[in-house]
Design an enzyme around this catalytic site. Sequence first.
Site, PDB file in Angstrom:
ATOM      1  CG  ASP A 406      -8.504  47.383  25.663  1.00  0.00           C
ATOM      2  OD1 ASP A 406      -8.451  47.898  24.994  1.00  0.00           O
ATOM      3  OD2 ASP A 406      -7.298  46.613  26.205  1.00  0.00           O
ATOM      4  CD  GLU A 409      -9.648  48.367  18.772  1.00  0.00           C
ATOM      5  OE1 GLU A 409      -9.201  47.065  19.292  1.00  0.00           O
ATOM      6  OE2 GLU A 409      -9.612  49.270  19.674  1.00  0.00           O
ATOM      7  CG  ASP A 484      -2.599  50.719  23.956  1.00  0.00           C
ATOM      8  OD1 ASP A 484      -2.996  50.859  24.928  1.00  0.00           O
ATOM      9  OD2 ASP A 484      -2.589  49.339  23.397  1.00  0.00           O
TER      10      ASP A 484
END
Length: 799
Positions: A406, A409, A484
């Site tokens: 997670d 990015e 999300d």
Amino acid sequence: MILNTELEYKGDLFPANITDYQKDVDVLHFSTSNNVILQLTVLRDSVLRFRYTTVGKFNNDFSYAIDEDASRGYNHLEITDDEKKYIITTSKLICHIHKTDLRKSIYDAKNNTLICEDELGFHWEESYELGGDIVKMSKAAQNGESYYGLGDKPQHLNLKGKRFENWATDSYAFGKNTDPIYKAIPFYTGLHNGKSYGIFFDNTFKTFFDFCQERRNVTSFWAQGGEMNYYFIYGPKMQDVVTNYTDLTGTPELPPLWALGYHQCKWSYYPESNVKEITNKFRALKIPCDAIYLDIDYMEGFRCFTWSKDHFPDPKRMVKELTDDGFKTVVIIDPGIKIDNAYSVFKEALDKDYFCKRADGPYMKGKVWPGECYFPDFTRPEVREWWAGLFKELIEDIGVKGVWNDMNEPAVMDVPGKTFPADVRHDYDGNPCSHQKAHNIYGMQMARATYHGLKRFNYPKRPFVITRSAYSGTQRYTSTWMGDNVASWEHLQIANIQAQRLALSGFSFAGSDIGGFAEQPNGELYARWIQLGAFHPFCRTHSSGDHGDQEPWAFDEEITDVVRKFIEIRYELLPYLYTSFYQYSHNNVPMLKSLVLFDQEDSQTHYRTDEFICGDQLLICPINEPNSKGRRMYIPRGEWYNFWTKELISGGKETWVDADLDSMPIFVKAGAIIPKYPIQQYVGEKDIEELTLDAYYKNGKEDSELYEDANDGYDYTKGRYSLKKFNLAGNGNKLIIRIHKRGEYETSYKTFKINLFGLPFKVKSIKVDNEYVDLKDVKFNGDNSLIVPKEFTNLQIKG
Ligand code: GLC
């Protein structure tokens, strides 16, 4: 900063006339008088690569996206020229390159019709702010052209009229118009006049795509640096465009079958007693589930590769107990490593100099869950190797089966841009560069390293990894989810679009946080979302937990029953889903097919978003609105059976379909043979003693496939798989089913139970491989089923 492609913008520079042409087997070089070189590589008859430099010399040719096993080779290549242009001809394409300005036009070689032509074509702007060039390409949009692709964009499936940016971004509670979000997949397909082509702009800088938004008849794409480097892929079938793009950027190996089961997640299940409470409840309520996730709170102060002693005092024992109960444990691992000299992972990476640094030397420091962190440079091979090694304890010793990457990015909290500053340095596998170039592949390289770690320590079982960020090609290593999202009806629709869009962007193994991550769904929304998620390649409920519980039993009994019913349907369909995964992994075929991909010749499909095909033969359409008793939907051309009522309907039209809360519109393609397992609480709970085949009569022919193997491990790569091709043919008073088998795998079951649906005649005789079957053995009035040995090759049913 000016980032448009308008002609009048005086900063734009253009190639001048061609002064030199060189050919080196399948690589052609066209040089212009102002130092531009176009390098054209003929990869396949339908795949051309265009690469430009503005300084007379190319940089090292390196790509993270392109699969080293990508197919190459063509049947025909001919290069001629006339006064105005060079003409490159393959068996599928004709490409004209204009001598005065390097502009290109590409035609279908069969009928000389135009597929795609440059408008301004390649041009560039020198960027004083960023260094290097802003490289640009503009194409003339054709009449009625539509556009699809670009990974995870939450917008309408058809991208026409919109502009997008590709820059992986942590996007909590994103909306339909949020752009960019987590992934950067710079690939799209265009469709006009019944023909489809694709463009993959393999440039990892921030890229932009404009689909006739700025100018009605122009489509353009550009990047804030790097090369104009793109692949042109011709169909004319969109499915061939997508499979060729997928071939170029790769597919994953087969996942363990359990990874296609149902997964339960929350931020966070802890302590251990809470985890057990959840898993026990699944078994008590008989809701199938294969995986349980541990979010960041399982760690000691959010330090990756540690366990909280208070909450999980004996992880090995816990994981073993979960395993014994059929649950695979998946844990989260983020890229931020807490700055803490007493923390061995941090110390080791610091000592070995594995962390990313700013341009002038200091470490890249940023705040994430653990507080201040440094971040490994996953673009360095030795860092990936080290990272892979860190999984030894988790996987080999503790028995964790999957890892969830997670925040890759990479996400950084409380800073403008929510990520690394542009000056951060990266190795980029020996091609040193700044974060401007490495940003979009950072998450991919992290997931790649994680995958190698799992593969090593889980061997001979198969790894399971899931990532949030991705660039083209990431699908080779990992599954993904959409990040999300929000518990709203609009997001149910977005999840549907994103899963389809990712599939047609080469990334099939994807699913949304079922029920929504932020906020809380009511029972109805959750039930409708499970119905959709049951037909997505990756099926997991996840929620932030801030707003209450989100387990199948968190609402009321009616909802629990609906959720169980749909998860059970997924478990019955596991052999169908697994076969579809095989077709993806082996033949590059997307697991979900938007209607436009399924039937591009039917222009009704070009703007449809809700309906999609799961695998090859199931038509799915979620209910997107509250209080629905059904909905109108488009049935694509052909004949389809209502999954519930078995009623036959002809497509090519919109129709109303009933769907109370415990149902949803599902149709089966006429002629399909759908394989089914018995319901299991988890993969492997039961020995499969008989395989059910639901055969749907068709007046005509239809092919179906069934792929099986040991459901885990690598024996299948040595020929121990079983691939059955079914051919069904009906002609009014006769139905014939033939099977061809390939592969050496012996399935555990001995017989098929064949359920026949839609027979238009009363059965008078049944012959299995030339032997008549006693009709007494066949239950025709009840469920129309018969039992046949699995070795049969020819079944004839006559009226
Ligand atoms: C991010 C992830 C989410 C996860 C949370 C805590 O928001 O997208 O899935 O639960 O971080 O780790």
